[in-house]
Write a protein that holds these residues in place. Structure first.
Motif, PDB file in Angstrom:
ATOM      1  N   GLN A   1       0.843  -1.207   0.000  1.00 26.33           N
ATOM      2  CA  GLN A   1       0.000   0.000   0.000  1.00 26.33           C
ATOM      3  C   GLN A   1       0.874   1.252   0.000  1.00 26.33           C
ATOM      4  OE1 GLN A   1      -2.277  -0.901   3.513  1.00 26.33           O
ATOM      5  NE2 GLN A   1      -3.926  -1.872   2.349  1.00 26.33           N
ATOM      6  N   TRP A   2       1.922   1.234   0.832  1.00 27.43           N
ATOM      7  CA  TRP A   2       2.834   2.377   0.880  1.00 27.43           C
ATOM      8  C   TRP A   2       3.550   2.547  -0.457  1.00 27.43           C
ATOM      9  CZ3 TRP A   2       8.360   1.846   0.912  1.00 27.43           C
ATOM     10  CH2 TRP A   2       9.027   3.078   0.962  1.00 27.43           C
ATOM     11  N   ARG A   3       4.068   1.454  -1.014  1.00 24.44           N
ATOM     12  CA  ARG A   3       4.790   1.530  -2.290  1.00 24.44           C
ATOM     13  C   ARG A   3       3.877   2.029  -3.411  1.00 24.44           C
ATOM     14  NH1 ARG A   3       9.864  -0.498  -2.359  1.00 24.44           N
ATOM     15  NH2 ARG A   3      10.505  -1.711  -0.542  1.00 24.44           N
ATOM     16  N   LEU A   4       2.632   1.583  -3.420  1.00 25.87           N
ATOM     17  CA  LEU A   4       1.679   2.041  -4.430  1.00 25.87           C
ATOM     18  C   LEU A   4       1.397   3.532  -4.249  1.00 25.87           C
ATOM     19  CD1 LEU A   4      -0.104   1.274  -6.826  1.00 25.87           C
ATOM     20  CD2 LEU A   4      -1.895   0.621  -5.191  1.00 25.87           C
ATOM     21  N   ALA A   5       1.271   3.979  -3.001  1.00 28.00           N
ATOM     22  CA  ALA A   5       1.067   5.403  -2.724  1.00 28.00           C
ATOM     23  C   ALA A   5       2.231   6.229  -3.276  1.00 28.00           C
ATOM     24  CB  ALA A   5       0.911   5.643  -1.220  1.00 28.00           C
ATOM     25  N   VAL A   6       3.447   5.736  -3.077  1.00 19.37           N
ATOM     26  CA  VAL A   6       4.637   6.430  -3.588  1.00 19.37           C
ATOM     27  C   VAL A   6       4.577   6.503  -5.114  1.00 19.37           C
ATOM     28  CG1 VAL A   6       7.156   6.304  -3.832  1.00 19.37           C
ATOM     29  CG2 VAL A   6       6.091   5.867  -1.604  1.00 19.37           C
ATOM     30  N   CYS A   7       4.154   5.414  -5.758  1.00 19.91           N
ATOM     31  CA  CYS A   7       4.002   5.410  -7.217  1.00 19.91           C
ATOM     32  C   CYS A   7       3.026   6.499  -7.651  1.00 19.91           C
ATOM     33  CB  CYS A   7       3.506   4.050  -7.711  1.00 19.91           C
ATOM     34  SG  CYS A   7       4.715   2.714  -7.603  1.00 19.91           S
ATOM     35  N   TYR A   8       1.873   6.563  -6.972  1.00 24.26           N
ATOM     36  CA  TYR A   8       0.880   7.581  -7.333  1.00 24.26           C
ATOM     37  C   TYR A   8       1.386   8.999  -7.064  1.00 24.26           C
ATOM     38  CZ  TYR A   8      -2.978   4.504  -8.559  1.00 24.26           C
ATOM     39  OH  TYR A   8      -3.782   3.598  -9.200  1.00 24.26           O
TER      40      TYR A   8
END
Length: 128
Positions: free
Chosen positions: A51-58
């Motif tokens: 979830q954190w990594r996806l947030a960083v991507c966004y």
């Protein structure tokens, strides 16, 4: 003389390198998109790191279209599970966002700062 042939070689080498850079860049973009896809699969199953990594991507627009609203949503899901870096992401967005869809919210930034401090203290106490 010899300097002319070395100039030609130099130009050819530069051309090859820049062409390689663009291939490398396209390869990297595909890899980022693939990584974001896998992060999403794990994130949707509740994995706080994903979830954190996806947030960083966004937030950064790497592998996905930049979307701070989506970044905020995924940071929040991860932070609620105690992910320290996700809490930092929330604090930053709530404190510094210039996106009109995300209102700066000092109260939320403060609440997440307190949660971050508690989480770090608990981790230190546990010896992590």
């Amino acid at each position: 003389g010899p300097s002319n042939s070395s100039d030609g070689q130099s130009r050819e080498a530069k051309s090859r390198c820049s062409n390689q850079d663009s291939k490398s860049s396209r390869f990297q973009e595909r890899n980022l998109a693939l990584a974001a896809k896998w992060y999403r699969k794990s994130a949707e199953q509740g994995d706080s790191e994903a979830q954190w990594r996806l947030a960083v991507c966004y937030e950064s627009g790497r592998g996905v279209e930049s979307d701070l609203v989506a970044a905020l949503r995924w940071y929040r899901k991860s932070a609620k599970q105690g992910h320290i870096d996700a809490m930092k992401g929330l604090i930053t967005l709530y404190s510094l966002s210039e996106d009109p869809r995300i209102e700066r919210d000092p109260k939320q930034a403060c609440l997440w700062s307190q949660a971050l401090a508690r989480t770090k203290a608990a981790a230190m106490k546990a010896g992590l």
